[in-house]
Scaffold this active site. Structure first.
Site, PDB file in Angstrom:
ATOM      1  N   THR A  93       0.874  -1.176   0.000  1.00 51.30           N
ATOM      2  CA  THR A  93       0.000   0.000   0.000  1.00 51.30           C
ATOM      3  C   THR A  93       0.905   1.218   0.000  1.00 51.30           C
ATOM      4  OG1 THR A  93      -1.801  -1.131   1.119  1.00 51.30           O
ATOM      5  CG2 THR A  93      -1.750   1.277   1.283  1.00 51.30           C
ATOM      6  N   LYS A 168      -7.722   1.229  -2.666  1.00 47.93           N
ATOM      7  CA  LYS A 168      -7.271   0.840  -1.331  1.00 47.93           C
ATOM      8  C   LYS A 168      -7.499   1.989  -0.349  1.00 47.93           C
ATOM      9  CE  LYS A 168      -5.337  -1.634   1.942  1.00 47.93           C
ATOM     10  NZ  LYS A 168      -3.995  -2.203   2.042  1.00 47.93           N
TER      11      LYS A 168
END
Lengths: 288, 288
Positions: A93, A168
């Site tokens: 991420t 995300k």
């Protein structure tokens, strides 16, 4: 079956690499610190101590490391040895803008890149049941379909370069908000003298119900602050959410509240605790 | 089967009274404004235009009206004619402190009182599948068990007088937080250029998932702002949450954000819209 390199054998990467090997791929793994490869090797992967060696032998390389700069650092060591056309799939991420820049830079060198952050937690990784949000080109996504099913139950192309990271971020915004809803409600119930187990049980079946109520509720009742998903990781992700929000002009008033509350715990040295420890900030507020 | 009075035939009370009659109870109904009794009467209830007449003929009287002062007003008209020992079950969402005071005042007159706010929405009321949070004595709760199953799938004694309202407040705090998590995430996704239907679909199956994602998500995608649960009602309930939070020393930073955002819509004359319209506040922010 493909020759796949996997870089980053943390709590997520280790079981992911294991699933790739068990699925029949020829897997080579690398991790910055030693002693993390045992599970992947047991599942049939080979370990190397040199990133160039890994790059030279693979047509697909997955990375699952920490921040944008970690991804850049690893790629810089892989690229000189990588074969033309190598597909890099980054499961970290990181910054959406950063991911889009990496995509351009790699394309200029004749490589392919997908930003493919994952969700589902350590349990999802262990079960091979992750969800993958993929940003990039449709052609590269087609190639990734040979790899992703090994450790995911669901993988979707959500847009061009960087879009996986935007999805995300949307996910982390909602996860943070759901956590706050749970903790604020249970802290109120606690202070009101209500039975916490009855409260969680009654509320989770109605309009207040959520994954957080089902999964974090029991941890709060047990005062079990082991991760789970750590405060440090949540705050890292929130940083990227803020960055993207500024780029696209989004307003995140709820996430900002969650962030401030979690920062209190982090500043007390509790960054490694589960995010559900947010409950304690609210349950203890005003008690002195 | 009992002789039951039902006062307040709104969107919740009307189907509840109908279910009571269909369950075989002898039901008498009353509503402040006329023309609301058709459904209950169809189900077998009798309508009266005089609250004293209703009180005189019943051993249990349910109320489902608006605010604390509405409950007090109705009870003041019922009590002079009510039989000793009458059980009053109030399904309105009102002040917890007010409910505890009403309990004391009625007990001093030889009556019983339960605060029994409901959740499950208009759909839950129509299906007879509400959840009821009951505050009061165990003996009075035992008596209520003859009535509550007619319109609820779940009813629990959660504490003494006023505790039902505290549980309802805990519920509304969590409902508001889950709504914010949904709207903030989808507004971010919209501004990021992600597909909203894909976003809702992908996020609702993971750690961000909630009843709100399942039920309000589709309304947001359809830009359908019909209630559902109205902004006016949510803000009314938040007022009682704040009152209780002050009494017990709880801190509600997330709910306060939701409240401020919904107040913007209310001040634009949109108090009758569904709370999911909160999405628009965030999706339109910073767009000018």
């Amino acid at each position: 079956m493909a020759r796949v390199g996997f870089v980053g054998l943390g709590v997520m990467g280790s079981p992911m690499a294991g699933h790739l090997a068990k699925a029949g791929h020829s897997v080579t793994v690398w991790n910055r610190s030693t002693g993390k490869s045992a599970h992947a090797v047991e599942c049939g992967a080979s370990e190397v101590r040199d990133l160039a060696e890994l790059a030279a032998g693979c047509e697909v390389v997955c990375t699952c490391v920490g921040r944008t700069e970690d991804v850049r650092q690893v790629l810089a060591m892989l690229m000189p040895a990588a074969k033309p056309g190598t597909l890099f799939i980054d499961h970290s991420t990181i910054s959406s803008t950063g991911a889009a820049q990496i995509h351009s830079e790699l394309a200029a060198e004749g490589f392919s890149f997908l930003d493919a952050p994952i969700t589902g937690g350590s349990m999802g990784a262990q079960k091979g049941q992750l969800t993958v949000f993929v940003g990039g080109t449709a052609d590269d996504f087609e190639r990734a379909k040979a790899i992703l099913p090994a450790y995911s139950k669901r993988y979707e192309l959500v847009g061009g370069p960087g879009a996986g990271q935007l999805m995300k971020a949307a996910n982390q915004i909602a996860v943070g908000g759901a956590l706050l809803a749970l903790c604020e409600s249970l802290a109120f119930a606690h202070k009101s003298g209500l039975d916490l187990a009855q409260t969680r049980d009654l509320l989770s079946t109605g309009a207040a119900g959520s994954w957080a109520f089902e999964n974090y509720g029991p941890k709060i009742l047990a005062q079990d602050w082991s991760p789970g998903f750590s405060i440090d990781n949540q705050l890292k992700d929130f940083g990227y959410c803020h960055e993207s929000a500024e780029v696209v002009g989004a307003w995140l008033p709820g996430m900002t509240v969650v962030e401030e509350l979690l920062q209190r715990l982090q500043s007390q040295g509790r960054g490694g605790d589960t995010t559900a420890a947010l409950y304690e900030v609210l349950a203890q507020a005003g008690a002195d």
